[in-house]
Design a protein around this motif. Sequence first.
Motif, PDB file in Angstrom:
ATOM      1  N   GLY A 107      10.640 -10.853   5.693  1.00  0.00           N
ATOM      2  CA  GLY A 107       9.271 -10.414   5.506  1.00  0.00           C
ATOM      3  C   GLY A 107       9.111  -9.772   4.145  1.00  0.00           C
ATOM      4  N   THR A 108       8.006  -9.088   3.950  1.00  0.00           N
ATOM      5  CA  THR A 108       7.772  -8.340   2.720  1.00  0.00           C
ATOM      6  C   THR A 108       7.305  -6.941   3.089  1.00  0.00           C
ATOM      7  N   ALA A 109       7.243  -6.059   2.101  1.00  0.00           N
ATOM      8  CA  ALA A 109       6.815  -4.687   2.361  1.00  0.00           C
ATOM      9  C   ALA A 109       5.406  -4.638   2.931  1.00  0.00           C
ATOM     10  N   SER A 110       4.549  -5.553   2.508  1.00  0.00           N
ATOM     11  CA  SER A 110       3.158  -5.550   2.964  1.00  0.00           C
ATOM     12  C   SER A 110       2.914  -6.453   4.164  1.00  0.00           C
ATOM     13  N   LYS A 111       3.893  -7.313   4.492  1.00  0.00           N
ATOM     14  CA  LYS A 111       3.703  -8.251   5.596  1.00  0.00           C
ATOM     15  C   LYS A 111       5.024  -8.441   6.340  1.00  0.00           C
ATOM     16  N   HIS A 112       5.234  -7.612   7.359  1.00  0.00           N
ATOM     17  CA  HIS A 112       6.455  -7.698   8.149  1.00  0.00           C
ATOM     18  C   HIS A 112       6.394  -8.882   9.118  1.00  0.00           C
ATOM     19  N   ILE A 113       7.575  -9.403   9.445  1.00  0.00           N
ATOM     20  CA  ILE A 113       7.703 -10.301  10.592  1.00  0.00           C
ATOM     21  C   ILE A 113       7.508  -9.460  11.852  1.00  0.00           C
ATOM     22  N   ASN A 114       6.792  -9.979  12.839  1.00  0.00           N
ATOM     23  CA  ASN A 114       6.590  -9.250  14.090  1.00  0.00           C
ATOM     24  C   ASN A 114       7.065 -10.096  15.265  1.00  0.00           C
ATOM     25  N   LYS A 115       7.905  -9.506  16.114  1.00  0.00           N
ATOM     26  CA  LYS A 115       8.435 -10.108  17.336  1.00  0.00           C
ATOM     27  C   LYS A 115       9.473 -11.192  17.017  1.00  0.00           C
ATOM     28  N   PHE A 116      10.729 -10.805  17.232  1.00  0.00           N
ATOM     29  CA  PHE A 116      11.859 -11.707  16.985  1.00  0.00           C
ATOM     30  C   PHE A 116      12.942 -11.383  18.006  1.00  0.00           C
ATOM     31  N   TRP A 117      13.483 -12.417  18.647  1.00  0.00           N
ATOM     32  CA  TRP A 117      14.548 -12.219  19.638  1.00  0.00           C
ATOM     33  C   TRP A 117      15.607 -13.294  19.448  1.00  0.00           C
ATOM     34  N   ALA A 118      16.847 -12.854  19.227  1.00  0.00           N
ATOM     35  CA  ALA A 118      18.007 -13.750  19.179  1.00  0.00           C
ATOM     36  C   ALA A 118      18.942 -13.347  20.311  1.00  0.00           C
ATOM     37  N   ASP A 119      19.286 -14.294  21.184  1.00  0.00           N
ATOM     38  CA  ASP A 119      20.023 -13.972  22.402  1.00  0.00           C
ATOM     39  C   ASP A 119      21.097 -15.024  22.659  1.00  0.00           C
ATOM     40  N   HIS A 120      22.297 -14.571  23.003  1.00  0.00           N
ATOM     41  CA  HIS A 120      23.430 -15.454  23.288  1.00  0.00           C
ATOM     42  C   HIS A 120      23.664 -16.437  22.131  1.00  0.00           C
ATOM     43  N   ILE A 121      23.943 -15.849  20.964  1.00  0.00           N
ATOM     44  CA  ILE A 121      24.243 -16.623  19.762  1.00  0.00           C
ATOM     45  C   ILE A 121      25.721 -16.455  19.426  1.00  0.00           C
ATOM     46  N   SER A 122      26.423 -17.566  19.183  1.00  0.00           N
ATOM     47  CA  SER A 122      27.783 -17.526  18.636  1.00  0.00           C
ATOM     48  C   SER A 122      27.691 -17.780  17.138  1.00  0.00           C
ATOM     49  N   TYR A 123      28.402 -16.976  16.346  1.00  0.00           N
ATOM     50  CA  TYR A 123      28.169 -16.915  14.905  1.00  0.00           C
ATOM     51  C   TYR A 123      29.507 -16.838  14.188  1.00  0.00           C
ATOM     52  N   LYS A 124      29.782 -17.798  13.305  1.00  0.00           N
ATOM     53  CA  LYS A 124      31.076 -17.791  12.612  1.00  0.00           C
ATOM     54  C   LYS A 124      30.990 -18.617  11.332  1.00  0.00           C
ATOM     55  N   TRP A 125      31.823 -18.242  10.340  1.00  0.00           N
ATOM     56  CA  TRP A 125      31.867 -18.910   9.033  1.00  0.00           C
ATOM     57  C   TRP A 125      30.479 -18.899   8.380  1.00  0.00           C
ATOM     58  N   ILE A 126      29.889 -17.712   8.283  1.00  0.00           N
ATOM     59  CA  ILE A 126      28.553 -17.552   7.710  1.00  0.00           C
ATOM     60  C   ILE A 126      28.669 -16.742   6.419  1.00  0.00           C
ATOM     61  N   SER A 127      28.163 -17.271   5.321  1.00  0.00           N
ATOM     62  CA  SER A 127      28.339 -16.646   4.015  1.00  0.00           C
ATOM     63  C   SER A 127      27.756 -15.244   3.931  1.00  0.00           C
ATOM     64  N   ASP A 128      26.532 -15.061   4.431  1.00  0.00           N
ATOM     65  CA  ASP A 128      25.832 -13.795   4.202  1.00  0.00           C
ATOM     66  C   ASP A 128      25.426 -13.104   5.498  1.00  0.00           C
ATOM     67  N   GLY A 129      26.053 -13.455   6.605  1.00  0.00           N
ATOM     68  CA  GLY A 129      25.813 -12.745   7.851  1.00  0.00           C
ATOM     69  C   GLY A 129      24.472 -13.044   8.480  1.00  0.00           C
ATOM     70  N   MET A 130      23.912 -12.036   9.153  1.00  0.00           N
ATOM     71  CA  MET A 130      22.615 -12.156   9.821  1.00  0.00           C
ATOM     72  C   MET A 130      21.727 -11.025   9.319  1.00  0.00           C
ATOM     73  N   ASP A 131      20.915 -11.305   8.309  1.00  0.00           N
ATOM     74  CA  ASP A 131      20.078 -10.288   7.679  1.00  0.00           C
ATOM     75  C   ASP A 131      18.729 -10.190   8.384  1.00  0.00           C
ATOM     76  N   MET A 132      18.331  -8.958   8.671  1.00  0.00           N
ATOM     77  CA  MET A 132      17.032  -8.684   9.281  1.00  0.00           C
ATOM     78  C   MET A 132      16.233  -7.838   8.294  1.00  0.00           C
ATOM     79  N   GLU A 133      15.312  -8.474   7.593  1.00  0.00           N
ATOM     80  CA  GLU A 133      14.568  -7.812   6.523  1.00  0.00           C
ATOM     81  C   GLU A 133      13.077  -7.777   6.847  1.00  0.00           C
ATOM     82  N   PHE A 134      12.499  -6.580   6.817  1.00  0.00           N
ATOM     83  CA  PHE A 134      11.065  -6.385   6.997  1.00  0.00           C
ATOM     84  C   PHE A 134      10.585  -7.039   8.296  1.00  0.00           C
TER      85      PHE A 134
END
Length: 338
Positions: free
Chosen positions: A100-127
Amino acid sequence: MTGKTNTFYRITFKANSCSDLTEAGVQIVQERENLQQWDNWITSKANKSLVGMDRGANLRGAAIAVRSNEGSGNHIYRNLAIYDVNPHLIEGGDGLETVGTASKHINKFWADHISYKWISDGMDMEFVDNATISYLDFDGANEYNCWGTDPYMALVEDAHLTYANNYWHNTYGRVPKVTGENNGSQVHLYNQYVDYNRFFVAGANGHSASAKAYVRYENSNIDNGQGYLAEWGDNGYVYFSGVSFGNATKQQHRYNGDVKSGIPQAETFNPSYSFEKRTVANLPKEIPSLSGVGGRYGKMPEYDQRFGQSNKTASVSLSSPAAGVNAAISNSDDAIEV
């Protein structure tokens, strides 16, 4: 990324070796070196769900960006294995992220039962606001990285976010790292199981008194914590409550560069919702079994596994019973009488 763009990514090795990881020794990849890009960047609009059926779906190389530029929000991602996103690069893309941005956030997000591996920059949650990450299985082990573990796991910026019932293992640090950029962050973690962390578990730093970063870490278990429980500074606040420590986890934290013994007990906030606390002593057994794609029937994907169904469901047969006898459903996992 190479080819048609002039974007260069810093990589973790010096002159194709791991001999020197200092900033002065880190090389910049040049386009002429023809370093390959291993991802498929995907953006999406609002009101979308992506759910893996049965025991889940494999999304190899998928880099899904939920961006306010596309008016995105109100997203659900469930029962997915996301893996192999530029593991040979540092900060070369996320598997799943909000932008998102400072003036416009993302609203409502759900990640559930995710398997995550070999990811360059992880899982970023921004704005992002009203966000939850639950039953995540994040394996940071990465044989393509000089440290053997991914250095960037979870960056959180200006977010109101809950982590519930997650399994973090083989992590370098930043589980998560939380910052306040313009509006500040409140991040609540509970029922977490962390197994091996070499730098710091929770990080918090706010850019100003009006952009504070709060981390509330509770009812969790941390094994093999080799560094700090928290790395925090001005306008950052980390609070631990009901957390148990095992296998030589160091109970220390670092504030503005000064190492202090004990657990961090800074100013905190109270979550506005009710939640269920599991028995902390059982987390090392329960959380790895319940988290990730397929839940207790799933497993982390192999590196060369393709897109498609993850771990096919058991075969099921039903035989007609004799009079007065219960029917028996048999499958490859167990038998159920009905």
